[in-house]
Design an enzyme around this catalytic site. Structure first.
Site, mmCIF file in Angstrom:
data_model
loop_
_atom_site.group_PDB
_atom_site.id
_atom_site.type_symbol
_atom_site.label_atom_id
_atom_site.label_comp_id
_atom_site.label_asym_id
_atom_site.label_seq_id
_atom_site.Cartn_x
_atom_site.Cartn_y
_atom_site.Cartn_z
ATOM 1 N N ASP A 1 0.826 -1.261 0.010
ATOM 2 C CA ASP A 1 -0.115 0.061 -0.119
ATOM 3 C C ASP A 1 0.956 1.260 0.024
ATOM 4 O O ASP A 1 1.145 1.676 1.128
ATOM 5 C CB ASP A 1 -0.886 0.184 1.206
ATOM 6 C CG ASP A 1 -1.861 1.348 1.186
ATOM 7 O OD1 ASP A 1 -1.819 2.102 0.336
ATOM 8 O OD2 ASP A 1 -2.805 1.302 2.139
ATOM 9 N N HIS B 1 0.755 8.018 3.011
ATOM 10 C CA HIS B 1 1.714 7.128 3.945
ATOM 11 C C HIS B 1 2.970 7.442 3.758
ATOM 12 O O HIS B 1 3.688 7.301 4.807
ATOM 13 C CB HIS B 1 1.109 5.609 3.990
ATOM 14 C CG HIS B 1 -0.185 5.446 4.220
ATOM 15 N ND1 HIS B 1 -0.920 5.936 5.382
ATOM 16 C CD2 HIS B 1 -1.235 4.734 3.352
ATOM 17 C CE1 HIS B 1 -2.207 5.601 4.992
ATOM 18 N NE2 HIS B 1 -2.383 4.759 3.781
ATOM 19 N N GLY C 1 -3.840 2.774 8.560
ATOM 20 C CA GLY C 1 -4.783 2.005 9.676
ATOM 21 C C GLY C 1 -4.598 0.613 9.956
ATOM 22 O O GLY C 1 -4.495 0.203 11.193
ATOM 23 N N ILE D 1 0.556 9.886 7.296
ATOM 24 C CA ILE D 1 -0.228 9.175 8.478
ATOM 25 C C ILE D 1 -0.113 7.650 8.394
ATOM 26 O O ILE D 1 0.573 7.157 7.187
ATOM 27 C CB ILE D 1 -1.542 9.401 8.457
ATOM 28 C CG1 ILE D 1 -2.199 8.950 7.044
ATOM 29 C CG2 ILE D 1 -1.860 11.017 8.610
ATOM 30 C CD1 ILE D 1 -3.761 8.914 7.306
#
Lengths: 145, 130
Positions: B31, B36, B54, B51
């Site tokens: 990903d 990210h 998740g 960030i």
């Protein structure tokens, strides 16, 4: 534009993935999990599983690979700039082992149109080479309008 | 390690989101969403920088449970709602509690917070073989 509810039930071609201990090791390092079941071959051989196994959430590697074609599906036409991962649910069945071949299937199970956002739910079911389920992942994405 | 799981048992774990964690996770998971890995992009879209994925934070949660049970195969269900982004250099604390034990399964409630007490994931539940 709202996501059309006609896409509920849409599926994508199955994806096959060959698990190997080196990828498990890489993933375990990424999530800071050095459990010997995942990284210590001598320990793993003596464990009840008899070999290196994958962390449960390793399913995002073989199952998550099916999410990308959904994100870039021309027909679905998601606005990725406005998309966030809202919720995640996993059900784990059989553990995933080194040298397993995992086949995953993805399906849109729900589309909900709200005033300011759409909610898209994708179910990914993964099975091993014996035809037994290893994981069901339910990915819920929120697309703001 | 939890050999016999009983209602009311608690456990806790903590992970620090080091500077390169999202890069490691991007490589391992595939990903590579720029939110990210690209601080400039993260700032441009109002996130103040990169960030953490998740699912990486959820990986920390799964680890807290499997470390506690001692056998990764005992984790049977895990779910959460991603409430607010996890940032680099956050410290994530997972506090677990056994809510009930029946039919060979234990249901766990997990509270996942950052250093200021804010819940980064909500409705976090796990089910393990008891």
């Amino acid at each position: 534009m709202a996501i059309d509810t006609k896409f509920i039930g849409k599926t994508w071609p199955d994806l096959s993935y060959d698990v190997c201990k080196e990828k498990i090791r890489e993933y375990a390092k990424a999530i800071k999990n050095q459990d010997p079941h995942f990284v210590d071959e001598a320990f793993a051989k003596k464990s009840k599983y008899g070999c290196i196994i994958a962390p449960p959430t390793f399913c995002v590697v073989f199952g998550g690979a099916l999410i990308e074609p959904i994100f870039f599906d021309n027909e679905l036409n998601l606005n990725l700039m406005m998309l966030v991962h809202g919720e995640q649910e996993f059900e784990f069945f059989e553990v995933v082992k080194d040298r397993d071949t995992i086949t995953s299937t993805a399906k849109i199970t729900d589309v909900v149109n709200k005033e300011k956002l759409d909610v898209l739910t994708v179910e990914v079911l993964s099975r091993n080479q014996h035809g037994r389920n290893v994981c069901k992942g339910i990915y819920t994405f929120v697309v703001r309008k | 390690m939890a050999d016999k799981i009983t209602k009311g048992t608690t456990f806790q774990a903590q992970e620090v989101v080091d500077k390169y964690r999202a890069i490691y996770y991007a490589g391992a998971s595939g990903d590579f969403n720029p939110i990210h890995i690209d601080p400039e992009f993260g700032k441009m879209v109002g996130l103040g920088g990169v960030i953490l994925h998740g699912l990486c934070a959820l990986g920390f949660v799964a680890k807290s449970v499997t470390d506690w049970t001692g056998d990764p195969g005992r984790l049977k269900k895990l779910r959460c709602r991603f409430a607010t982004p996890v940032h680099i250099e956050d410290t994530i604390t997972v506090a677990g509690e056994v809510l009930e034990v029946s039919g060979g399964r234990a249901v766990l409630n997990l509270k996942v917070t950052r250093q200021n007490g804010e819940e980064v994931e909500k409705n976090v539940m796990a089910e393990v073989e008891a």
